[in-house]
Scaffold this active site. Structure first.
Site, short mmCIF file in Angstrom:
data_model
loop_
_atom_site.label_atom_id
_atom_site.label_comp_id
_atom_site.label_asym_id
_atom_site.label_seq_id
_atom_site.Cartn_x
_atom_site.Cartn_y
_atom_site.Cartn_z
N THR A 72 29.44 30.00 39.07
CA THR A 72 30.38 28.88 38.99
C THR A 72 31.36 28.89 40.16
OG1 THR A 72 30.22 28.88 36.58
CG2 THR A 72 32.10 27.74 37.54
N ARG A 233 39.00 37.02 36.47
CA ARG A 233 38.71 37.58 37.78
C ARG A 233 39.60 38.79 38.02
NH1 ARG A 233 34.59 35.55 37.59
NH2 ARG A 233 33.56 34.06 38.98
N GLU A 261 34.74 44.90 43.80
CA GLU A 261 33.56 45.23 43.01
C GLU A 261 32.41 45.63 43.92
OE1 GLU A 261 34.61 42.27 39.25
OE2 GLU A 261 33.16 41.62 40.74
N HIS A 283 31.43 44.02 35.26
CA HIS A 283 31.26 42.57 35.47
C HIS A 283 29.95 42.09 34.82
CE1 HIS A 283 32.54 39.12 38.34
NE2 HIS A 283 31.99 38.64 37.24
#
Length: 307
Positions: A72, A233, A261, A283
């Site tokens: 997204t 986030r 990450e 995640h």
């Protein structure tokens, strides 16, 4: 048509055969920044999840017509440059809502129910040796009648609110953009949400309004025993502040996203004295099998619609 997938490892074992109908498909599990240009320079369509596509790269890709972001968020592609160069960019929305909502509650139950402790106390044999049929040394509470504060009332936040209310929670929310509103739940300012909530879940994007939204000073306003879940986030919560405060107060944090990450090995989150107050997942909230299947189907649909 030449299609290049840059980071297919993020799709796991999801069937990618829908891409084959469009032409020549090249699949890379991972792509380093210094490999990106050479891999996309002759492509008509590029599919990326998190690999960054810069203006300079696009300028050197004469055949490139479409960039499909298999996610997204679109911050990994220079959208302004793409417009200038006449390259279409498409993302996918809504594919992971159910998966993220489910993981939100999974994280909550793990922390609120002290699952780590109770699993270990049985497997270690301590429960067997105790002579008592139960163990109430780590009390847990019900969601019913607790206040659940939601930061970010978009599609995911609204669905979390719906399920939380089904459990009997009193739902309040803070809109980070100021645009989302709902007659179904009470909208409050941030400091009131922090002071009032027993459970807080974050479902907001990272931007100039949300960067370090919850810093050390803000986290001091939390109720004792509160549970905070970040499924938005990394960077919305100051990770250094979280590492400090879980060793100072009885607060619980579930983090599925991180500022960098994968999480660096020297992260302060990995060196806390009270690790039972942290639940860290890599995640994965978006990654249910069903969500990944929807994602790939939607990316293929985006290609089809652009032909």
């Amino acid at each position: 048509m030449k299609i290049v997938l840059l980071d297919a490892i993020t799709f796991g074992d999801t069937d990618l055969s829908c891409f084959d109908i469009f032409g020549d498909v090249t699949v890379y599990d991972k792509t380093a920044p210094d490999e990106t240009l050479s891999r996309i320079e002759s492509a008509d369509v590029v599919v990326t999840n998190k690999v960054v596509i810069t203006k300079e790269m696009m300028q050197n890709c004469s055949s490139l017509k479409l960039i499909c972001i298999a996610a997204t968020g679109m911050n990994n592609v220079d959208l302004e440059a793409a417009r200038e160069l006449g390259i279409e960019v498409k993302n996918v929305a809504g594919y992971s809502t159910d998966s993220v909502v489910q993981h939100t509650f999974s994280m909550l139950f793990y922390l609120m129910g002290h699952s780590r402790y109770y699993d270990e106390v049985v497997k270690s044999g301590e429960y067997s040796r105790s002579g008592v049929f139960t163990d109430v040394s780590h009390p847990f509470f019900e969601i019913k009648d607790k206040t659940w504060g939601i930061i970010g009332l978009g599609a995911i936040g609204r669905e979390v609110a719906r399920v939380a209310r089904a459990f009997g929670a009193n739902v309040i929310y803070y809109s980070t953009s100021g645009r989302n509103s709902s007659k179904d739940y009470e909208q409050v300012v941030l400091h009131r949400l922090l002071e009032s909530s027993d459970i807080i879940s974050i479902h907001a994007p990272l931007n100039e309004r949300t960067k370090n939204l919850l810093n050390y000073e803000k986290l001091q306003h939390l109720k004792e025993g509160a549970v905070v879940l970040n499924l938005g986030r990394g960077g919305i919560i100051d990770e250094k502040a979280v590492a400090e405060i879980v060793d100072e107060r009885e607060l619980y944090f579930g983090l599925d996203v991180f500022e960098k990450e994968p999480l660096p090995e020297d992260s302060p989150l990995l060196a806390v004295k009270n690790p039972e107050r942290l639940y860290l997942t890599p995640h994965i909230a978006w990654t249910s099998v069903e969500a990944r299947e929807k994602l790939i189907a939607s990316v293929c649909k985006n290609i089809q619609e652009s032909m």
